[in-house]
Design a protein around this motif. Structure first.
Motif, PDB file in Angstrom:
ATOM      1  N   VAL A  97       0.841  -1.198   0.000  1.00 46.97           N
ATOM      2  CA  VAL A  97       0.000   0.000   0.000  1.00 46.97           C
ATOM      3  C   VAL A  97       0.875   1.247   0.000  1.00 46.97           C
ATOM      4  N   ASP A  98       0.328   2.299  -0.563  1.00 50.31           N
ATOM      5  CA  ASP A  98       1.027   3.578  -0.655  1.00 50.31           C
ATOM      6  C   ASP A  98       0.902   4.325   0.663  1.00 50.31           C
ATOM      7  N   LEU A  99       1.997   4.875   1.136  1.00 51.29           N
ATOM      8  CA  LEU A  99       1.989   5.689   2.348  1.00 51.29           C
ATOM      9  C   LEU A  99       2.594   7.050   2.012  1.00 51.29           C
ATOM     10  N   VAL A 100       1.937   8.116   2.495  1.00 45.36           N
ATOM     11  CA  VAL A 100       2.311   9.493   2.146  1.00 45.36           C
ATOM     12  C   VAL A 100       2.752  10.220   3.414  1.00 45.36           C
ATOM     13  N   PRO A 101       4.041  10.164   3.765  1.00 45.58           N
ATOM     14  CA  PRO A 101       4.482  10.741   5.036  1.00 45.58           C
ATOM     15  C   PRO A 101       5.024  12.167   4.965  1.00 45.58           C
ATOM     16  N   ASN A 102       5.276  12.683   3.771  1.00 45.80           N
ATOM     17  CA  ASN A 102       5.857  14.031   3.693  1.00 45.80           C
ATOM     18  C   ASN A 102       4.863  15.108   4.102  1.00 45.80           C
ATOM     19  N   HIS A 103       3.593  14.863   3.793  1.00 49.82           N
ATOM     20  CA  HIS A 103       2.564  15.880   4.022  1.00 49.82           C
ATOM     21  C   HIS A 103       1.226  15.198   4.256  1.00 49.82           C
ATOM     22  N   SER A 104       0.306  15.930   4.824  1.00 49.55           N
ATOM     23  CA  SER A 104      -1.070  15.455   4.984  1.00 49.55           C
ATOM     24  C   SER A 104      -1.985  16.347   4.160  1.00 49.55           C
ATOM     25  N   SER A 105      -3.251  16.043   4.208  1.00 48.89           N
ATOM     26  CA  SER A 105      -4.261  16.974   3.697  1.00 48.89           C
ATOM     27  C   SER A 105      -4.437  18.123   4.687  1.00 48.89           C
ATOM     28  N   ASP A 106      -4.854  19.269   4.183  1.00 46.80           N
ATOM     29  CA  ASP A 106      -5.173  20.374   5.100  1.00 46.80           C
ATOM     30  C   ASP A 106      -6.455  20.092   5.883  1.00 46.80           C
ATOM     31  N   GLN A 107      -7.153  18.975   5.534  1.00 45.08           N
ATOM     32  CA  GLN A 107      -8.334  18.575   6.282  1.00 45.08           C
ATOM     33  C   GLN A 107      -8.012  17.586   7.404  1.00 45.08           C
ATOM     34  N   HIS A 108      -6.773  17.181   7.512  1.00 41.20           N
ATOM     35  CA  HIS A 108      -6.354  16.291   8.601  1.00 41.20           C
ATOM     36  C   HIS A 108      -6.621  16.971   9.942  1.00 41.20           C
ATOM     37  N   VAL A 109      -7.014  16.182  10.939  1.00 42.81           N
ATOM     38  CA  VAL A 109      -7.363  16.774  12.240  1.00 42.81           C
ATOM     39  C   VAL A 109      -6.183  17.532  12.843  1.00 42.81           C
ATOM     40  N   TRP A 110      -4.986  17.066  12.575  1.00 43.89           N
ATOM     41  CA  TRP A 110      -3.811  17.767  13.106  1.00 43.89           C
ATOM     42  C   TRP A 110      -3.684  19.170  12.504  1.00 43.89           C
ATOM     43  N   PHE A 111      -3.894  19.269  11.189  1.00 42.66           N
ATOM     44  CA  PHE A 111      -3.722  20.596  10.576  1.00 42.66           C
ATOM     45  C   PHE A 111      -4.863  21.522  10.962  1.00 42.66           C
ATOM     46  N   GLN A 112      -6.054  20.980  11.078  1.00 45.02           N
ATOM     47  CA  GLN A 112      -7.168  21.811  11.529  1.00 45.02           C
ATOM     48  C   GLN A 112      -6.913  22.331  12.948  1.00 45.02           C
ATOM     49  N   ALA A 113      -6.329  21.478  13.798  1.00 48.28           N
ATOM     50  CA  ALA A 113      -5.976  21.913  15.145  1.00 48.28           C
ATOM     51  C   ALA A 113      -4.888  22.977  15.102  1.00 48.28           C
ATOM     52  N   ALA A 114      -3.949  22.834  14.164  1.00 52.45           N
ATOM     53  CA  ALA A 114      -2.879  23.828  14.031  1.00 52.45           C
ATOM     54  C   ALA A 114      -3.449  25.187  13.637  1.00 52.45           C
ATOM     55  N   LEU A 115      -4.404  25.199  12.717  1.00 55.56           N
ATOM     56  CA  LEU A 115      -5.008  26.465  12.300  1.00 55.56           C
ATOM     57  C   LEU A 115      -5.749  27.136  13.452  1.00 55.56           C
TER      58      LEU A 115
END
Length: 545
Positions: A97-115
């Motif tokens: 399976v493909d794994l994308v560790p460099n970046h997330s979506s801006d909809q990820h809960v972590w980024f929403q918490a950061a905003l």
């Protein structure tokens, strides 16, 4: 002791949204993969790699992940994934399976918490937030440019409505980069790996594996005007190939080593040379790394011999197999690319800035020959869905159908990657060529692909599909992946000639027919042979007569 499976495997890349659509919505899905798994068993591959199917807003076709532990409803459910995994394993096919560790979506809960959090908070520390330059912070923190075009920084609006900090996104603005210097980020991804390993996956293809770590201080950088956007031709870039990234993969290696079944990591690491790529597959790091220098080599004997020879020196020197590849979801399909000039950068597609359009007859002839060479080489090999049908790049897509962020961020100057991602044809006379029973297709399929549909080629002598089946069968029977390559002298300059085990492989990359010496019997060939000669753009496997 049996060698690990990934050292010799033929691995088939599935781009899920374009493989098979079981739901009828025009987008491929996991149940579609399950329904077509017998076709892959019949083809003769050892494993499949699925491009991202995790929860995502699909701003970049799933490479913007919002939840790393679930399946996007567009592709089905975790139960559908488990069914697909079981169906593959039942047929002896492993699943990566493909794994994308460099970046997330801006909809990820972590980024929403950061905003929602203040500058300097632990929530923002998971990403690369920085204050802007200038007296009012209105200038980006540095001059880095996005792979997709335009600035690599976007400014946020703070909770009080004022312009605030900037965040880094090496790709689209909807894909904020993680800060991998943070232990919390590292631990999160170790847990994500466990989640999928516990479900039974056999490995991971790691997206942008040469990224993740950025040079301290984030210094300005101006790449050469003709530089590859992913750093495949650049020596020292502050956001590609930093030494610290190797510490991350050592942790991952140790985690996978605790599971049975020889679980594997494959790096998407765009590096200028095979020697540099080999740094990602040292004994305590990843197991495979795509050989992009090989993939991007022109169809010419001298440079092919050089990159093959280097690869078979540097990868085994660190205990890894050479991992060959000619096409994937990010580059122009090799049935078109090999008929173009060398000015075809990764990710650009065939568009307004391209050096003309490829001759489809020449392109397919060279593609078949190139694959005939690749599948005779020692090591592992990756195939991209549809190449076994001889699919070319889809060039004439209507502008309104295009979806690649590159198309939008360059205002149409680059067509991007949509042309290699068009849904593949299964049955010539079915709606959407059998991709979807309703006839829906998220990207339009060229009408002329009817003659390339799988049912038009299955069992037809000389078809590209039957060539692939024969190559894969003979490759396995003759143990070529675990063989040793010896170069052969005495052939014309434009001929690539080597021996692997009992097989002599010759490819004619020149403009004239190549005479074939007496004492050789044709085992298989990429195209029709002349009387005692190997025609232009043709490759063949010979054995002693």
């Amino acid at each position: 002791m049996t060698a690990e499976w990934w050292r010799t495997a033929a691995i088939y890349q599935i781009y899920p949204r374009s493989f098979a659509d079981a739901s009828g919505d025009g987008v491929g899905d996991l149940r579609g993969v399950t329904a077509r798994i017998d076709a892959l068993s019949d083809l003769g591959v050892d494993a499949i790699w699925l491009s991202p199917f995790m929860t995502s807003p699909q701003k970049d076709a799933g490479y913007d992940v919002a939840d790393y532990r679930d399946v996007d409803p567009l592709f089905g459910s975790l139960a559908d994934f488990d069914d697909m995994l079981a169906a593959a394993h039942d047929r002896g096919i492993r699943v990566i399976v493909d794994l994308v560790p460099n970046h997330s979506s801006d909809q990820h809960v972590w980024f929403q918490a950061a905003l929602a959090s203040a500058p300097g908070s632990s929530e923002r520390a998971r990403y690369l937030f920085r204050d802007g330059k200038g007296p009012d912070g209105s200038e980006p923190p540095n001059n880095w440019q996005s792979v997709f075009g335009g600035p690599a920084w976007t400014r946020v609006v703070e909770a009080d409505g004022t312009p605030g900090q900037w965040y880094l996104h090496l790709f689209d603005s909807s894909q904020p980069d993680f800060d991998w210097s943070q232990r919390e980020v590292r631990d999160e991804f170790l847990d994500i790996l466990r989640f999928w390993l516990d479900r039974g996956v056999d490995g991971f293809r790691v997206d942008v594996a040469h990224g993740l770590v950025k040079q301290e201080g984030l210094p300005d950088f101006v790449p050469p005007a003709d530089a590859d956007s992913m750093g495949g031709d650049s020596e020292d870039v502050p956001y590609w190939g930093r030494p610290g990234v190797h510490e991350i993969y050592r942790e991952w290696h140790d985690l996978l080593a605790g599971y049975d079944g020889d679980r594997a990591l494959c790096a998407e690491a765009w590096r200028p040379t095979a020697q540099e790529t080999a740094l990602w597959v040292r004994p305590d790091e990843m197991h495979q790394a795509f050989n992009f220098p090989y993939m991007m080599t022109d169809w010419a004997a001298a440079p092919l011999r050089e990159v093959i020879a280097e690869s078979l020196e540097v990868f085994p020197a660190v205990g890894a197999p050479a991992t060959w590849v000619l096409s994937n979801h990010d580059v122009i399909r090799h049935a078109s690319r090999l008929a173009l000039g060398d000015d075809s950068p990764q990710g650009h597609g065939i568009g307004p800035l391209s050096p003309g359009k490829p001759d489809p007859v020449v392109g397919l002839r060279r593609a078949r020959a190139a694959t005939t060479v690749m599948l005779a080489l020692p090591g592992s090999a990756y195939l991209y869905q549809g190449e076994e049908l001889g699919l070319p790049e889809a060039i004439e897509l209507p502008d309104e159908a295009r979806q690649d962020p590159t198309w939008f961020r360059t205002n149409g100057e680059r067509y991007g990657r949509d042309g290699c991602r068009v849904p593949i044809p299964w049955e010539a006379d079915a709606p959407a060529f059998g991709f979807s029973a309703t006839g829906a297709s998220w990207l339009p399929q060229p009408a002329e692909w009817d003659v390339l549909a799988r049912d038009r080629q299955d069992g037809v002598a000389g078809s590209t599909l039957e060539l692939y089946k024969e190559l894969l069968r003979r490759r396995r029977e003759l143990a070529l992946p675990s063989g040793d390559l010896a170069w052969l002298e005495g052939w014309p300059e434009a001929a690539l000639a080597f021996r692997n085990g009992p097989v002599t492989v010759v490819a004619n990359t020149g403009a004239d027919d190549v005479p074939v010496p007496d004492g050789l019997r044709v085992l298989l060939a990429s195209g029709p042979l002349g009387d005692g000669v190997l025609p232009v753009d043709t490759a063949a496997w010979f054995v002693a007569a």
